[in-house]
Design a protein around this motif. Structure first.
Motif, mmCIF file in Angstrom:
data_model
loop_
_atom_site.group_PDB
_atom_site.id
_atom_site.type_symbol
_atom_site.label_atom_id
_atom_site.label_comp_id
_atom_site.label_asym_id
_atom_site.label_seq_id
_atom_site.Cartn_x
_atom_site.Cartn_y
_atom_site.Cartn_z
ATOM 1 N N UNK A 188 -7.121 2.650 10.847
ATOM 2 C CA UNK A 188 -5.816 2.769 11.197
ATOM 3 C C UNK A 188 -4.817 3.087 10.043
ATOM 4 N N UNK A 189 -4.952 2.679 8.997
ATOM 5 C CA UNK A 189 -3.825 2.980 7.908
ATOM 6 C C UNK A 189 -4.363 3.784 6.866
ATOM 7 N N UNK A 190 -5.631 4.290 6.725
ATOM 8 C CA UNK A 190 -6.127 4.913 5.680
ATOM 9 C C UNK A 190 -6.766 4.007 4.680
ATOM 10 N N UNK A 191 -7.626 4.630 3.610
ATOM 11 C CA UNK A 191 -8.253 3.629 2.779
ATOM 12 C C UNK A 191 -7.182 3.080 1.780
ATOM 13 N N UNK A 192 -5.954 3.755 1.519
ATOM 14 C CA UNK A 192 -5.135 3.277 0.427
ATOM 15 C C UNK A 192 -3.812 2.547 1.213
ATOM 16 N N UNK A 193 -3.869 2.556 2.551
ATOM 17 C CA UNK A 193 -2.856 1.690 3.353
ATOM 18 C C UNK A 193 -1.630 2.579 3.571
ATOM 19 N N UNK A 194 -0.472 1.937 3.644
ATOM 20 C CA UNK A 194 0.709 2.838 4.059
ATOM 21 C C UNK A 194 1.979 1.787 3.907
ATOM 22 N N UNK A 195 2.898 2.211 4.049
ATOM 23 C CA UNK A 195 4.461 1.384 4.072
ATOM 24 C C UNK A 195 4.512 0.701 5.212
ATOM 25 N N UNK A 196 5.098 -0.334 4.909
ATOM 26 C CA UNK A 196 5.457 -1.412 6.218
ATOM 27 C C UNK A 196 6.351 -0.501 7.252
ATOM 28 N N UNK A 197 7.141 0.271 7.006
ATOM 29 C CA UNK A 197 7.730 1.248 7.634
ATOM 30 C C UNK A 197 6.837 1.922 8.630
ATOM 31 N N UNK A 198 5.881 2.669 7.962
ATOM 32 C CA UNK A 198 5.217 3.575 8.510
ATOM 33 C C UNK A 198 4.041 2.854 9.689
ATOM 34 N N UNK A 199 3.605 1.643 9.204
ATOM 35 C CA UNK A 199 2.936 0.755 9.856
ATOM 36 C C UNK A 199 3.783 0.195 11.276
#
Length: 293
Positions: A193-204
């Motif tokens: 869903x968000x990629x291996x390294x994650x994402x920002x709260x805003x993008x989520x």
């Protein structure tokens, strides 16, 4: 002005500019608060409910029914082990789930909200389950038993890597940890869903708003009764087939748990893939099995 004074002034100005450039990012992180942690007394009371004799008796029936349905994939237990009572192991933990207010984009809404407490149960043959408790009428009562230990295992794994709030996105059965302005994945579903390294709260927030924003309570989707909308009583949107976490209600029904009828209605909906059922079941056992990973 000497050269040294000029250089110092230039350096000071550059530092101030850099700090000003960081200010919006700091403000963004501060604008997304972590959900409040439950009082220690609540955790203790929830643990006591999970470890009550009635709960342990129900767990014995749960593990027996799970084994009868093929849930026991490990080697057969040693002689006499099957008759041994299950136990509650480790600390009870709060379980947070994606907040509808965050999906709506409500200013200042945390990413997740507290849904229930979870305690790890271990059978004599080593199989595990999560015992879920909620505060009902001022008392902590058991509302669900789920095979496996996701609810306690993921918080422990995240805590080993540093502080943060572990939460679950039930619609896709994904687990994350929020650290400041970052949402990082803890399992394969979250990485997808968000990629291996994650994402920002805003993008989520943009992602979950796009996925669930038209399925919130009061939406046309909700009023049509399609999958129950998003919120209490909701089921997951259609998705890949998954092994349900639910055993037949009559397989474990009967007996009292922590002074109250087991199970009781929970305060929230919990989904695990397309076969998920809501916890808001009136008078029926909400006993779930982990979906296969």
């Amino acid at each position: 002005m000497t050269k040294r004074t000029a250089a110092r002034a230039a350096a000071t100005g550059a530092l101030a500019a850099a700090l000003l450039g960081l200010a919006p990012h700091a403000a963004l992180a501060a604008a997304v608060p972590a959900p409040p942690a439950p009082p220690r007394a609540s955790l203790t009371a929830a643990h006591d409910a999970a470890a009550a004799p009635g709960t342990l008796a129900t767990l014995s029936r749960f593990f027996a029914a799970d084994a009868a349905r093929g849930g026991a994939r490990a080697a057969a237990p040693a002689a006499g082990a099957a008759a041994a009572a299950p136990r509650i192991e480790g600390a009870t933990v709060p379980v947070y789930e994606l907040s509808p207010d965050f999906v709506r984009g409500t200013p200042g809404a945390p990413v997740a909200r507290l849904e229930f407490m979870a305690s790890k149960a271990v059978a004599a043959d080593g199989r595990t389950a999560s015992v879920w408790t909620v505060n009902k009428g001022g008392a902590w009562k058991v509302v669900n038993i789920a095979s496996g230990d996701d609810e306690t295992r993921y918080p422990a794994a995240a805590a080993a890597q540093g502080a943060g709030t572990v939460f679950h996105e039930p619609q896709i059965d994904a687990w994350y940890v929020q650290r400041g302005d970052r949402v990082e994945p803890l399992d394969a579903d979250a990485r997808k869903a968000v990629g291996a390294h994650g994402t920002t709260v805003a993008a989520y927030q943009k992602r979950v708003a796009a996925a669930y924003g038209d399925k919130l309570p009061g939406s046309a989707y909700d009023k049509r009764g399609e999958a129950g909308g998003y919120g209490p009583g909701a089921a997951a949107p259609a998705g890949p087939a998954a092994e349900p976490r639910t055993l037949a209600a009559d397989a474990v029904a009967g007996g009292d748990t922590a002074g109250g009828s087991f199970p009781v209605t929970a305060a929230s909906a919990v989904a695990a893939g397309a076969a998920a059922l809501a916890l808001g079941l009136s008078g029926a056992a909400a006993v779930r099995r982990r979906r296969a990973r």
